[in-house]
Structure formats: structure tokens, C-alpha cells
Design an enzyme around this catalytic site. Structure first.
Site, mmCIF file in Angstrom:
data_model
loop_
_atom_site.group_PDB
_atom_site.id
_atom_site.type_symbol
_atom_site.label_atom_id
_atom_site.label_comp_id
_atom_site.label_asym_id
_atom_site.label_seq_id
_atom_site.Cartn_x
_atom_site.Cartn_y
_atom_site.Cartn_z
ATOM 1 N N HIS A 1 -7.588 -4.586 9.895
ATOM 2 C CA HIS A 1 -7.141 -4.549 8.518
ATOM 3 C C HIS A 1 -5.889 -5.094 8.142
ATOM 4 O O HIS A 1 -5.069 -5.242 8.967
ATOM 5 C CB HIS A 1 -7.231 -2.960 8.215
ATOM 6 N N ASP B 1 0.851 -1.160 -0.037
ATOM 7 C CA ASP B 1 0.027 0.079 -0.028
ATOM 8 C C ASP B 1 0.834 1.051 -0.057
ATOM 9 O O ASP B 1 2.098 1.237 0.086
ATOM 10 C CB ASP B 1 -0.914 0.058 1.118
ATOM 11 N N GLU C 1 -9.838 -1.924 5.067
ATOM 12 C CA GLU C 1 -10.500 -1.839 6.141
ATOM 13 C C GLU C 1 -11.791 -2.491 6.483
ATOM 14 O O GLU C 1 -12.492 -2.918 5.459
ATOM 15 C CB GLU C 1 -11.197 -0.254 6.118
ATOM 16 N N ASN D 1 -8.136 -3.124 13.999
ATOM 17 C CA ASN D 1 -9.357 -3.462 13.527
ATOM 18 C C ASN D 1 -9.542 -4.567 12.613
ATOM 19 O O ASN D 1 -10.506 -4.787 11.999
ATOM 20 C CB ASN D 1 -10.206 -2.176 12.791
HETATM 21 C C1 GLP Z 1 -0.750 0.362 8.482
HETATM 22 C C2 GLP Z 1 -0.488 -0.488 7.429
HETATM 23 C C3 GLP Z 1 -0.514 -1.872 7.508
HETATM 24 C C4 GLP Z 1 -0.022 -2.229 8.947
HETATM 25 C C5 GLP Z 1 -0.712 -1.663 10.014
HETATM 26 C C6 GLP Z 1 -0.258 -2.146 11.489
HETATM 27 O O1 GLP Z 1 -2.201 0.518 8.491
HETATM 28 N N1 GLP Z 1 -1.017 0.008 6.114
HETATM 29 O O2 GLP Z 1 -0.112 -2.513 6.616
HETATM 30 O O3 GLP Z 1 -0.155 -3.628 9.161
HETATM 31 O O4 GLP Z 1 -0.590 -0.141 9.756
HETATM 32 O O5 GLP Z 1 0.884 -1.225 11.532
HETATM 33 P P1 GLP Z 1 1.730 -1.625 12.769
HETATM 34 O O6 GLP Z 1 2.534 -2.564 12.371
HETATM 35 O O7 GLP Z 1 2.682 -0.217 12.921
HETATM 36 O O8 GLP Z 1 1.080 -1.678 14.036
#
Ligand code: GLP
Length: 241
Positions: A137, A67, A142, A135
Site C-alpha cells: 500500500h 492521509d 490498500e 502489502n
Molecule cells: C502507514 C501509512 C503509510 C506508510 C506505511 C508504512 O500505513 N499510511 O503512508 O507508508 O504505514 O509505514 P512504516 O514507514 O512505519 O513502515
């Protein structure tokens, strides 16, 4: 689904990095699906270390990231392009034209989604690394009544913007939209490596891995994939049997 729970984060990083290094040793032209967020940082550090120690070259490897924020250029230090250069690409011998992320500055977002998805169709990932949002995702897919299969543009939920605000100067700087591979694009990978750390994600880990398969918990759709490896630290795994 294989679930491994590690005593320490370092053991988890070591194990994950070995999976990538072993794959590249066996298949020097491997296709890697990569992720951002705080979760993979330690894994990338170990990959860099192990690549040096074992003389493993990324010269034939191709990468596709999950992404990117809409509206952030690669020079913006909060863009995922910047993150990938900082944490991995600038520190291994991968040619820049073999690394791919959606272009956050694309003038025609729909055309950009099509362009990205066509590349994924042509070269599906051998392994796709994933973190997990609070949540449920994955990428930026989402929770919703329905999910888009291919790469698309999403409106970020407020909770996701708030969770990621810690990286930005203020909440106003957090983009409202992002490009993301769809759940369909993600499920095309040969193997999926889901990595989750921290007590605050224990409940969503349990829901995603053992609860009903529902678009309201996008990660629960991983239960439909034949080769998923889940790596958890002790805290993230504490609610599993
Ligand atoms: C963002 C990214 C996801 C990631 C998520 C969790 O939203 N787009 O790909 O998995 O955050 O992030 P973290 O690893 O910092 O908890």
C-alpha cells in the site's frame, strides 16, 4: 525509475533531505507531498538540520499530507496531524495555514474528500514522498480489485491495522478507517520519492518495482509514472538484481 541503494540509513536520510532542500532553494514556493510512518522520521530530522545550516526558509512552501485516520483529532498523539507537528512543522518556519492534512474529524467525510482533492488539483505536488506498506500500500491505498483515483475513505485491512498497532495503546485503539489521497492524486505529483527500509520489505519492493502492474500491489502503479526516484537501504534492496 531511478533506484538508489544506500549502505546506511543515515546516508539515505541525507540524500533525501538534500532533494527537498535543493528544491526549496530553487523554488521557494514549492509544494511538498508528505508522508508519515516510521520511514520518513530520519528524513525530516535531516531536513530540519539542513534548513538551519543553509538558512533555507519554508515561509513560501505549501504541504499536503497523504492521509489521516478517520476519528482522530490533531491533539491525539497517534493522529498524523500530531506526528507532522512533532517531527517537522513545529521545527521549521512554515506557516500553519500552509500545511494540509485531511481533517480526521470532518463531519461529512465525502465533502472532506472533495475539499482535499480540489486543493490537490489546484496545486499538484512538486515532489511526493511515499513510504511502502508490507502489502504494497501507498498512503492508505490498500490492495484491491479496483482502486479509487481521488482522495477517498478506506477501510483499513487487518494487516495494516496490526502493523500500525505498535504505535497505539492496544489493537482496539487503532482506527478502522482512514482518509487517503488516491493513487490518481499521488500520480499527479511532478516527481515521486519512494523510500523503503528494512529486510521485511525486500519482497514487496521487488514485486512493486519489477512485478506486474496491478491494483493488488498499489505501489506497482508507480511504474506508470515518468519521474520516480526510489531510495532503499541495503536490506530493502536485497532482492533486486
Ligand atoms: C502507514 C501509512 C503509510 C506508510 C506505511 C508504512 O500505513 N499510511 O503512508 O507508508 O504505514 O509505514 P512504516 O514507514 O512505519 O513502515
Amino acid at each position: 525509475m531511478k533506484i538508489h541503494v544506500f549502505e546506511t540509513s543515515e546516508q539515505l536520510d541525507q540524500y533525501a533531505a538534500e532533494l527537498f532542500i535543493d528544491l526549496i532553494k530553487a523554488k521557494p514556493d514549492a509544494v511538498l507531498g508528505l508522508a508519515t510512518g516510521s520511514t520518513p522520521i530520519g528524513i525530516y530530522a535531516k531536513i530540519i538540520e539542513q534548513a538551519k545550516q543553509n538558512n533555507v526558509s519554508f515561509g513560501g512552501v505549501t504541504t499536503y499530507n497523504l492521509d489521516e485516520y478517520v476519528g482522530l483529532p490533531p491533539e491525539n498523539d497517534q493522529s498524523y496531524a500530531f506526528y507532522m507537528n512533532q517531527h517537522l512543522f513545529s521545527r521549521i518556519d512554515i506557516p500553519a495555514n500552509q500545511t494540509h492534512l485531511p481533517n480526521g474529524m470532518a463531519e461529512d467525510p465525502q465533502a472532506e474528500c472533495k475539499r482535499y482533492e480540489a486543493m490537490l488539483e489546484e496545486r499538484p505536488a512538486d515532489i511526493q514522498l511515499l513510504g511502502l506498506g508490507h502489502n504494497g500500500h501507498i498512503g492508505f491505498n490498500e490492495p484491491d480489485g479496483g482502486l479509487s483515483g481521488p482522495t477517498h475513505v478506506v477501510q483499513l485491512k487487518e494487516e495494516t491495522r496490526e502493523a500500525n498497532a505498535r504505535f497505539f495503546a492496544s489493537m482496539d485503539h487503532v482506527p478502522t478507517e482512514a482518509f487517503t489521497m488516491g493513487v490518481g492524486s499521488i500520480l499527479k505529483a511532478n516527481t515521486i520519492l519512494l523510500v523503503v527500509r528494512g529486510s521485511d520489505k525486500a519482497r514487496i519492493v521487488k514485486e512493486a518495482l519489477t512485478g506486474p502492474i496491478t491494483t493488488l500491489v498499489p505501489a506497482s502503479l508507480l511504474q506508470t509514472h515518468p519521474r520516480v526516484i526510489v531510495l532503499l537501504d541495503r536490506e530493502a534492496g536485497r532482492m533486486l538484481e
